[in-house]
Every structure is written in C-alpha cells, then in structure tokens.
Scaffold this active site. Structure first.
Site, PDB file in Angstrom:
ATOM      1  N   LYS B  67     126.383  10.305 -22.635  1.00 32.29           N
ATOM      2  CA  LYS B  67     127.077  11.597 -22.639  1.00 32.29           C
ATOM      3  C   LYS B  67     126.587  12.544 -21.564  1.00 32.29           C
ATOM      4  O   LYS B  67     127.267  13.532 -21.257  1.00 32.29           O
ATOM      5  CB  LYS B  67     126.964  12.253 -24.016  1.00 32.29           C
ATOM      6  CG  LYS B  67     127.726  11.492 -25.078  1.00 32.29           C
ATOM      7  CD  LYS B  67     129.196  11.362 -24.724  1.00 32.29           C
ATOM      8  CE  LYS B  67     129.985  10.717 -25.846  1.00 32.29           C
ATOM      9  NZ  LYS B  67     131.420  10.676 -25.560  1.00 32.29           N
ATOM     10  N   SER B 281     125.572   2.422 -32.279  1.00 29.53           N
ATOM     11  CA  SER B 281     126.868   2.131 -31.639  1.00 29.53           C
ATOM     12  C   SER B 281     126.726   1.009 -30.609  1.00 29.53           C
ATOM     13  O   SER B 281     127.679   0.255 -30.377  1.00 29.53           O
ATOM     14  CB  SER B 281     127.453   3.383 -30.993  1.00 29.53           C
ATOM     15  OG  SER B 281     126.724   3.751 -29.834  1.00 29.53           O
TER      16      SER B 281
END
Lengths: 91, 333
Positions: B67, B281
């Site tokens: 991110k 994830s």
C-alpha cells in the site's frame, strides 16, 4: 443433488438454513430449482433478464463462475457451490 | 590561522556484493524509497516441477506493505489537485495497510490523517497507526470494509475539513501499480505467464494486469478473493454489497475463493519451507497461485505478497488451531 451454500443475508428466505440442496446440471438449473422452491430469492439472485445480480458472486469448487461459463457452468453432484455477496476486500 | 589540508576526493569503494546484481539505491527520503521490491523464487511451495513460481515481496516496502505504492500516488494526486488546505485532514476507509502507508507519508510531508477502520483488525495495525500519528475512527467490525467505506463517506459529507483520496475509486490507485509494480515485474521477469494477487480494491490486479497485457497479451491475471467469515457478512441486504469503482471484472482471467484457514495454512508452509514471513493475504494469494501452477503444464507464475507476518503475530496465526471458530470474526486481509 448439489449443496448450495447461501450467505447470511439470504438465509431468511430459506428458513435460516445455511445450505439448500438443489438439482441441475448447470448453475442456471440449480438456481432455477432453488427459486422455484423459494421464490423470494429470485429478485435477489437474478436480474429481470435472468442474469446474475452484479452484487452476487457464485463459486464452483472455489472458482468464480463469471470466469468459467457463467450461469452455463456445468455442475456435478459432489461439487461445492457457494453464493456470496460482493464485499470490499481488505486494504 | 587554520591550516587547511586539501584532501583528494575518495575513490568510491566497490560494494561488498556488487557481483550479485542490482541492489539498494540511494534516495532523497523514505517516500522515494517506496517500491523496488525483490522477486524471489519459491520452488518448495510450488506443486508443479515444470512451473517457475516467484513471489514479489511487497512487505519490503517502507511501512511493510504494497500500500505504500498507492498511498504515495494518492497523496501526490491530492497535492496536484489543490484539494489539501491548511486545515485539511486526509481521511480514508481502510483495514489497516493503506491507512498506515498514508500515515507514514503524511507524517513525512506534514499532513494530518484520520483512518476509518473496522474495529476487529489486529492490534498491530492500530498501534502502528498511532505511532505514525494517525487518528483512528472505528467502524463496526461485523460490517467489514463495507462499513468503513460507508462511515468515511458520511464523515466527509459532514465535515469540509475531511479530504478523502478514496483508494476504492481513485484511478491513482491502479496507476501506481501500472507505473511501478508492473514495470518492476517486467524488468525482473519478462517471461511471466500468470500474475496472481489478492483482491482488495482491485487496483493491483487492474494496474498490473493492464501493463502486463501490453507487454504480452497472453498473460493471465488471477485474483485470490478472501472468503468473508460468517461473522463479517453483516449486510442487511444485497444492495449493501460493494464493488470498488476501480475494479474492472474484465481485468481478470480467473478468481479463486480462499478461506482464512487455507490462507493461514499456506502462509505457515511458506515460513516452514521457504523462510518467508508473510501476512495472511499472501497465504491466500499463494494458495491461488498453487492452484494455477497445478492446473497448467508449464510456465512462469508471479504471485504478489502484499505484507509481512508482523501484524498478525498477536492473533497467533502461526500457532492457533485452524478449527477455532473465532478465526472467522477477525479481519485479516
């Protein structure tokens, strides 16, 4: 018969069952069987033209059917079918 | 009088391991050091001996996740648009990683940040946000990211100080991946046949997918989608369902549903067999990549590992019983 798992938001239409058994050789036939018994699910799962609601995802053995043969995707009795709502992923 | 001695400019010393290839780099700030992550082969967790499986290690970004890339683009997009004023508060719905990345960059640039986050995220995410100076606004955990998005939009409508970059709908998100993530993959692995990544906003898959298909139209783009736990499916109706605006269904060639238990098992195997400490994830993305590898005859698969394992230690991800019902109530992606 194939077990179709429903999301919590739709279980009220099927007596709060987590799964319903359905018969059919394709995903479309499974859905036809389910909505025939639970008519309240029709407008939730399908559009007026009979296509899959864009906020509904269906997975056959863990694969999104939109990338297989969509509603025409063949289904075998022991296959796993899961219906889920579209939700934002973690970010 | 001070005597001055002329010193000849020192010759640059060769790097200790210059022979091993491109590395490191010198940057003006931590923000400029975002990206440039390595691609590491992970053969021990690849089920097909005729498939080369590589992992792009995004946890080696400054705040530990992929991110950082989009956070930089989102803030620079706000700066260019002139939307940031002296009283502005950057606000964003996030399950943690984007918020942390925004907070780091905002801290470095002198902006104020608030994040709207489900209240069931791990403690490490909350602590990191606090350390970077972000203000946390809780949204109901059972409504997942949908609930955070709804609350953030409500707050923006109520208070003009709030400025939301909105990762879910901002083209700067996929553009970051088009211009950086994908470019790096092409440079390091031009023979890539399949790219696999977790599905969150969809920005990674759309941005990387677009650039990889320009490079090779035959490349397949595959998503790993987290199966929401029973306790997180807190929708009141399907109309509350959400599809990120940046997501393009046509960007994908396939989407695999992965459960939390499956993701955790994969990330445990990754640590045991490859020594890579990745987040949940990443386990989901790996599980999907393994299915892809098992289903093709041969080829090269690149899987993106979005973050590291550090934020999940408090939830005992590597030791807890995978039959534990409470696993379903956690927001781990």
């Amino acid at each position: 018969m194939t077990a179709v798992r429903l999301p919590t938001v739709l279980r009220g239409h099927v007596g709060n069952a987590k799964e319903v058994d359905a018969s059919g050789g394709t995903v479309a036939q499974l859905l036809d069987d389910i909505v025939a018994r639970y008519p309240g699910l029709r407008d939730q799962l399908l559009t007026g033209e009979g296509k899959l609601n864009r906020f509904v995802n269906i997975y056959l053995n863990g694969q999104d059917i939109r990338y297989l043969q969509e509603l025409a995707t063949p289904v075998a009795p022991n296959d796993t079918v899961i219906v889920l709502p579209a939700m934002a992923g973690g970010c | 009088m001070v005597a001055l001695r002329a010193v000849a400019r020192a010759r640059p010393l060769p790097h200790a391991h210059a022979a091993t290839g491109p590395h490191g780099g010198r940057f003006a700030s931590i923000v400029d050091a975002i990206g440039h992550t390595p691609l590491v082969e992970i053969p021990r967790v690849c089920p097909n001996p005729d498939v080369r499986l590589y992992a792009k290690l995004e946890f080696l970004n400054p705040t530990g996740s992929v991110k950082d890339r989009i956070a930089r683009y989102l803030i620079e997009d706000l700066e260019r648009s002139g939307r940031l004023g002296p009283d502005s508060i950057i606000i964003e719905p996030t399950s943690g990683n984007t918020g942390i990345a925004l907070a780091m960059i905002a801290r470095r640039k002198g902006y104020r940040v608030a994040v709207v986050m489900p209240d069931n995220v791990t403690q490490e995410r909350r602590r990191l946000l606090a350390l970077y100076g972000a203000e946390i606004i809780d949204s109901p955990g059972e409504r997942g990211s949908n609930g955070a998005i709804e609350l953030a939009k409500y707050l923006v409508a109520k208070d003009p100080r709030f400025v939301m970059p909105y990762q879910y709908g901002n083209p700067a998100n996929p553009r970051a991946h088009y211009e950086t993530t994908a470019a790096e993959i092409i440079a390091d692995c031009p023979e890539v046949d399949v790219f696999v990544s977790g599905l969150g906003t969809g920005g990674t898959l759309v941005g990387v997918g677009r650039r990889l298909r320009e490079h090779n139209p035959e490349v397949r783009i595959i998503a790993a989608e987290p199966m929401p736990g029973e306790k997180v499916q807190g929708l009141r109706s399907l109309d509350e369902g959400f599809i990120p605006e940046v997501f393009e269904a046509d960007a994908l060639d396939g989407k695999f549903l992965v459960s939390t238990a499956e993701s955790i098992q994969a990330v445990r195997d990754l640590l045991d067999r490859e020594g890579i400490f990745a987040g949940v994830s990443s386990g989901g993305a790996l599980a999907a990549a393994q299915r892809v590898a098992a289903g093709i005859e041969r080829g090269t698969v690149v899987v993106l590992f979005a973050d590291g394992g550090w934020k999940y230690v408090s939830e005992e991800i590597w030791t807890r019983d995978l039959e534990d019902g409470d696993l379903e109530s956690l927001n781990l992606w």
